[in-house]
Design a protein around this motif. Structure first.
Motif, PDB file in Angstrom:
ATOM      1  N   ASN A   1      82.241  87.928 105.642  1.00  0.00           N
ATOM      2  CA  ASN A   1      81.014  87.487 106.284  1.00  0.00           C
ATOM      3  C   ASN A   1      81.318  86.482 107.397  1.00  0.00           C
ATOM      4  O   ASN A   1      82.017  85.482 107.174  1.00  0.00           O
ATOM      5  N   ILE A   2      80.780  86.742 108.584  1.00  0.00           N
ATOM      6  CA  ILE A   2      81.055  85.919 109.750  1.00  0.00           C
ATOM      7  C   ILE A   2      79.793  85.198 110.206  1.00  0.00           C
ATOM      8  O   ILE A   2      78.738  85.817 110.349  1.00  0.00           O
ATOM      9  N   LEU A   3      79.933  83.884 110.438  1.00  0.00           N
ATOM     10  CA  LEU A   3      78.866  83.095 111.032  1.00  0.00           C
ATOM     11  C   LEU A   3      79.253  82.766 112.467  1.00  0.00           C
ATOM     12  O   LEU A   3      80.323  82.206 112.714  1.00  0.00           O
ATOM     13  N   ILE A   4      78.405  83.124 113.422  1.00  0.00           N
ATOM     14  CA  ILE A   4      78.657  82.814 114.829  1.00  0.00           C
ATOM     15  C   ILE A   4      78.012  81.475 115.167  1.00  0.00           C
ATOM     16  O   ILE A   4      76.814  81.284 114.957  1.00  0.00           O
ATOM     17  N   VAL A   5      78.824  80.549 115.671  1.00  0.00           N
ATOM     18  CA  VAL A   5      78.304  79.242 116.092  1.00  0.00           C
ATOM     19  C   VAL A   5      78.541  79.117 117.589  1.00  0.00           C
ATOM     20  O   VAL A   5      79.681  79.061 118.043  1.00  0.00           O
TER      21      VAL A   5
ATOM     22  N   HIS B   1      70.263  90.801 119.074  1.00  0.00           N
ATOM     23  CA  HIS B   1      71.162  91.432 118.100  1.00  0.00           C
ATOM     24  C   HIS B   1      70.558  91.581 116.705  1.00  0.00           C
ATOM     25  O   HIS B   1      71.214  92.136 115.814  1.00  0.00           O
ATOM     26  N   SER B   2      69.350  91.068 116.515  1.00  0.00           N
ATOM     27  CA  SER B   2      68.686  91.112 115.202  1.00  0.00           C
ATOM     28  C   SER B   2      69.489  90.364 114.142  1.00  0.00           C
ATOM     29  O   SER B   2      69.734  90.878 113.033  1.00  0.00           O
ATOM     30  N   PHE B   3      69.894  89.136 114.458  1.00  0.00           N
ATOM     31  CA  PHE B   3      70.631  88.288 113.528  1.00  0.00           C
ATOM     32  C   PHE B   3      69.715  87.225 112.935  1.00  0.00           C
ATOM     33  O   PHE B   3      68.763  86.770 113.583  1.00  0.00           O
ATOM     34  N   ASP B   4      70.030  86.794 111.720  1.00  0.00           N
ATOM     35  CA  ASP B   4      69.354  85.645 111.129  1.00  0.00           C
ATOM     36  C   ASP B   4      69.829  84.378 111.838  1.00  0.00           C
ATOM     37  O   ASP B   4      70.978  84.301 112.290  1.00  0.00           O
TER      38      ASP B   4
ATOM     39  N   VAL C   1      75.336  74.339 111.177  1.00  0.00           N
ATOM     40  CA  VAL C   1      76.382  74.931 110.336  1.00  0.00           C
ATOM     41  C   VAL C   1      76.102  74.635 108.861  1.00  0.00           C
ATOM     42  O   VAL C   1      76.208  75.514 107.998  1.00  0.00           O
ATOM     43  N   SER C   2      75.734  73.394 108.569  1.00  0.00           N
ATOM     44  CA  SER C   2      75.471  73.022 107.180  1.00  0.00           C
ATOM     45  C   SER C   2      74.300  73.816 106.608  1.00  0.00           C
ATOM     46  O   SER C   2      74.331  74.220 105.435  1.00  0.00           O
ATOM     47  N   ASP C   3      73.281  74.057 107.424  1.00  0.00           N
ATOM     48  CA  ASP C   3      72.137  74.866 106.993  1.00  0.00           C
ATOM     49  C   ASP C   3      72.585  76.274 106.633  1.00  0.00           C
ATOM     50  O   ASP C   3      72.190  76.833 105.601  1.00  0.00           O
ATOM     51  N   ALA C   4      73.443  76.850 107.463  1.00  0.00           N
ATOM     52  CA  ALA C   4      73.934  78.204 107.201  1.00  0.00           C
ATOM     53  C   ALA C   4      74.765  78.251 105.924  1.00  0.00           C
ATOM     54  O   ALA C   4      74.592  79.153 105.088  1.00  0.00           O
ATOM     55  N   LEU C   5      75.659  77.282 105.762  1.00  0.00           N
ATOM     56  CA  LEU C   5      76.540  77.282 104.592  1.00  0.00           C
ATOM     57  C   LEU C   5      75.767  77.102 103.293  1.00  0.00           C
ATOM     58  O   LEU C   5      76.214  77.554 102.231  1.00  0.00           O
TER      59      LEU C   5
ATOM     60  N   ASN D   1      72.822  78.414 102.779  1.00  0.00           N
ATOM     61  CA  ASN D   1      71.921  79.541 102.552  1.00  0.00           C
ATOM     62  C   ASN D   1      72.566  80.920 102.560  1.00  0.00           C
ATOM     63  O   ASN D   1      71.923  81.898 102.175  1.00  0.00           O
ATOM     64  N   VAL D   2      73.816  81.023 102.994  1.00  0.00           N
ATOM     65  CA  VAL D   2      74.457  82.328 103.054  1.00  0.00           C
ATOM     66  C   VAL D   2      75.949  82.173 102.783  1.00  0.00           C
ATOM     67  O   VAL D   2      76.537  81.122 103.081  1.00  0.00           O
TER      68      VAL D   2
END
Length: 216
Positions: free
Chosen positions: A5-9, A48-51, A56-60, A62-63
């Motif tokens: 799983n990749i998070l784009i920042v 791109h239809s991304f969430d 970064v902390s919010d993403a970590l 929740n996913v």
């Protein structure tokens, strides 16, 4: 097949091109994006239809994230990458890795202590022509290599119509960052990483720069 799983920042100019390549790999899954500019985040995520996540902390929270793709502005690379590796998340960062040697060493130390990987663009070593060159040199087919000469030439980018360079989701080419960081520090790694792969770590390295175009 287990996916990573990749998070784009950072949803600027380069991000669209990363997405187009990442989509070619079934083992990679983009799970969301982060950007401090809410308008840019909205434009990129809608395209791109991304969430989206506020940080970064919010993403970590929740996913599940395996890899953080750091595409932020150069001066932000260190803090964003540090937050990721401190949480055990591997990082692939755009160039430059950081803006200083001390920061770079710190990231490597924290990543090692948290058993994760951190690396940076440019990544040319898996290109077929480079793989072939490494194979030939390693085989000893052409003898011992004692000297490599290399050069990179960008041309007068500041004289080009860079104001019209727009990514598919509508981001402008980051001229200010590119010109402030400078072509040597920004792009010299394209050549240096190949030399290191071919010749090994040098005993010393020197670097010089000059302001050739004051208007740049």
């Amino acid at each position: 097949m287990k996916k990573s799983n990749i998070l784009i920042v950072g949803c600027g100019y380069a991000a669209d091109f990363y997405v187009s390549n990442l989509n070619d790999y079934e083992c990679l899954d983009i799970v969301g994006c982060v950007d401090r500019d809410s308008n840019r985040l909205e434009a990129f995520s809608n395209y791109h239809s991304f969430d989206t996540y506020s940080s970064v902390s919010d993403a970590l929270e929740n996913v599940n994230v395996d890899i953080l793709l750091n595409l932020t502005n150069p001066e932000e690379h260190y803090n964003v990458s540090l937050e990721a590796v401190a949480n055990g998340i591997s990082v692939y960062s755009e160039k430059p890795f950081t803006m200083g040697i001390t920061e770079s060493k710190k990231l490597l130390e924290v990543a090692k202590n948290n058993n994760c990987i951190i690396t940076s663009a440019p990544s040319l070593l898996l290109n077929p022509p480079i793989i072939k060159v490494i194979e030939i040199l390693s085989s000893g087919e052409i003898g011992e290599i004692r000297l490599i000469k290399s050069a990179i030439h960008e041309g007068p980018v500041h004289k080009m119509n860079f104001g019209s360079w727009i990514s598919p989701s509508g981001a402008l080419w980051p001229a200010k960052n590119e010109f402030e960081v400078g072509c040597g520090f920004e792009h010299g790694s394209y050549v240096i990483d190949l030399i290191l792969a071919l010749m090994g770590t040098p005993d010393s390295m020197s670097y010089s720069s000059a302001l050739i175009y004051p208007d740049k």
